[in-house]
Design an enzyme around this catalytic site. Structure first.
Site, PDB file in Angstrom:
ATOM      1  N   ALA A   1     -68.416  -4.629 110.418  1.00  0.00           N
ATOM      2  CA  ALA A   1     -69.692  -4.510 110.350  1.00  0.00           C
ATOM      3  C   ALA A   1     -70.313  -4.235 108.458  1.00  0.00           C
ATOM      4  O   ALA A   1     -69.481  -3.500 108.058  1.00  0.00           O
ATOM      5  CB  ALA A   1     -70.090  -3.666 111.076  1.00  0.00           C
TER       6      ALA A   1
ATOM      7  N   GLY B   1     -66.283  -4.909 114.175  1.00  0.00           N
ATOM      8  CA  GLY B   1     -67.471  -5.690 115.003  1.00  0.00           C
ATOM      9  C   GLY B   1     -66.802  -7.903 115.041  1.00  0.00           C
ATOM     10  O   GLY B   1     -67.499  -8.340 115.289  1.00  0.00           O
TER      11      GLY B   1
ATOM     12  N   GLU C   1     -64.958  -7.640 117.928  1.00  0.00           N
ATOM     13  CA  GLU C   1     -65.450  -7.765 118.734  1.00  0.00           C
ATOM     14  C   GLU C   1     -66.257  -8.763 118.601  1.00  0.00           C
ATOM     15  O   GLU C   1     -66.471  -8.663 119.829  1.00  0.00           O
ATOM     16  CB  GLU C   1     -66.369  -6.576 118.704  1.00  0.00           C
ATOM     17  CG  GLU C   1     -65.593  -4.870 118.848  1.00  0.00           C
ATOM     18  CD  GLU C   1     -66.705  -3.867 118.600  1.00  0.00           C
ATOM     19  OE1 GLU C   1     -66.804  -3.278 118.870  1.00  0.00           O
ATOM     20  OE2 GLU C   1     -67.187  -4.045 116.890  1.00  0.00           O
TER      21      GLU C   1
ATOM     22  N   GLU D   1     -61.680   1.400 113.879  1.00  0.00           N
ATOM     23  CA  GLU D   1     -63.267   2.412 113.763  1.00  0.00           C
ATOM     24  C   GLU D   1     -63.515   3.802 112.994  1.00  0.00           C
ATOM     25  O   GLU D   1     -63.553   4.587 112.748  1.00  0.00           O
ATOM     26  CB  GLU D   1     -64.420   2.057 114.741  1.00  0.00           C
ATOM     27  CG  GLU D   1     -64.994   0.411 114.810  1.00  0.00           C
ATOM     28  CD  GLU D   1     -64.666  -0.498 114.893  1.00  0.00           C
ATOM     29  OE1 GLU D   1     -65.251  -1.238 115.360  1.00  0.00           O
ATOM     30  OE2 GLU D   1     -63.318  -0.702 115.054  1.00  0.00           O
TER      31      GLU D   1
END
Length: 260
Positions: free
Chosen positions: A66, A112, A115, A135
């Site tokens: 991200a 992300g 993900e 993260e």
């Protein structure tokens, strides 16, 4: 439709959606998530699109994570809204997409990015791919479904190790973990994805859509996946694809599914 952060093109029944922020290693920001949502919605409504291949531009990254600069000063409530909106617009939307979605993971798929790859129906990777959920090294946890989908794919113990260490695994280890289905060279990645898409498109896409729904139901709290399977199995008997498929089988010919 013109996009700033992605590319989308359709050819021979395959929509290729490419995250296109190479200077940012294809990192996800709000605008990119919004554009991906629009591209997937258009693909879902386009009768010409049978399969979606999702990838990143260049050879360095699928999606390197991200865009941290966008939310580094968020409050608790803003953080919750960020995760909820991202899951609604993109990650859950892709996971429950009615048409097959293949993630072609080229290079880094971190945070992300992993993900997003995990939200696809299955994944193939180039041999230079690196995957991980870093993260906790930033003082946060995966917020786009990573804590849920990773254990489903690789098992609780391996998922816990990957999340807790914030480390990366390479493509071959991802294959060993069943996180990806196949590993290819960088050059072969998209042709191989297209070959898989071609095999999928020979079958009933109506039945495949029902199968996606049935498989996903097993992972939804309070839903009996066996009951959903029974319901979708029965519904198939009322489709033109079922009539064509069984007729072709009994008459020893190749099926030509109408997609209805």
């Amino acid at each position: 439709m013109k996009y700033e952060n992605i590319l989308s093109e359709t050819q021979d029944g395959i929509a290729q959606i490419t995250i296109n922020r190479p200077k940012k290693l294809n990192a996800l920001n709000k605008e990119t998530i919004s554009e991906l949502n629009r591209a997937f919605r258009l693909a879902e409504g386009d009768a010409e699109v049978k399969v979606v291949i999702l990838t990143g531009s260049g050879e360095k990254a699928f999606v390197a994570g991200a865009d941290i600069s966008e939310f580094s000063d968020y409050s608790e409530e803003e953080g919750k809204e960020l995760a909820a909106e991202g899951q609604r617009l993109l990650f859950d939307y892709v996971a429950n997409f009615s048409k097959p979605v293949i993630a072609a993971v080229n290079g880094f798929a971190l945070g992300g990015g992993l993900e997003l790859a995990m939200a696809a129906h299955f994944r193939i990777a180039s041999d230079n791919a690196k995957m991980g959920l870093p993260e906790v090294s930033l003082g946060v946890i995966p917020g786009y479904g990573g804590t849920q989908r990773l254990p489903q794919l690789v098992g609780k113990g391996r998922a816990m190790e990957m999340i807790m260490t914030a480390g990366m695994i390479d493509a071959n280890q991802a294959l060993q973990y069943n996180l990806v289905n196949h590993v290819t060279t960088v050059e072969e990645l998209l042709p191989f994805a297209e070959k898989l898409a071609g095999k999928i498109m020979k079958n009933s896409l109506v039945a495949i859509s029902a199968a996606i729904k049935a498989v996903n139901s097993n992972y939804k709290e309070g839903v009996n996946g066996f009951e959903v399977e029974i319901e979708e199995f029965g519904n198939a008997f009322g489709t033109e694809d079922f009539k064509e498929g069984t007729s072709a089988f009994l008459n020893k010919r190749k099926a030509s599914f109408p997609g209805k």
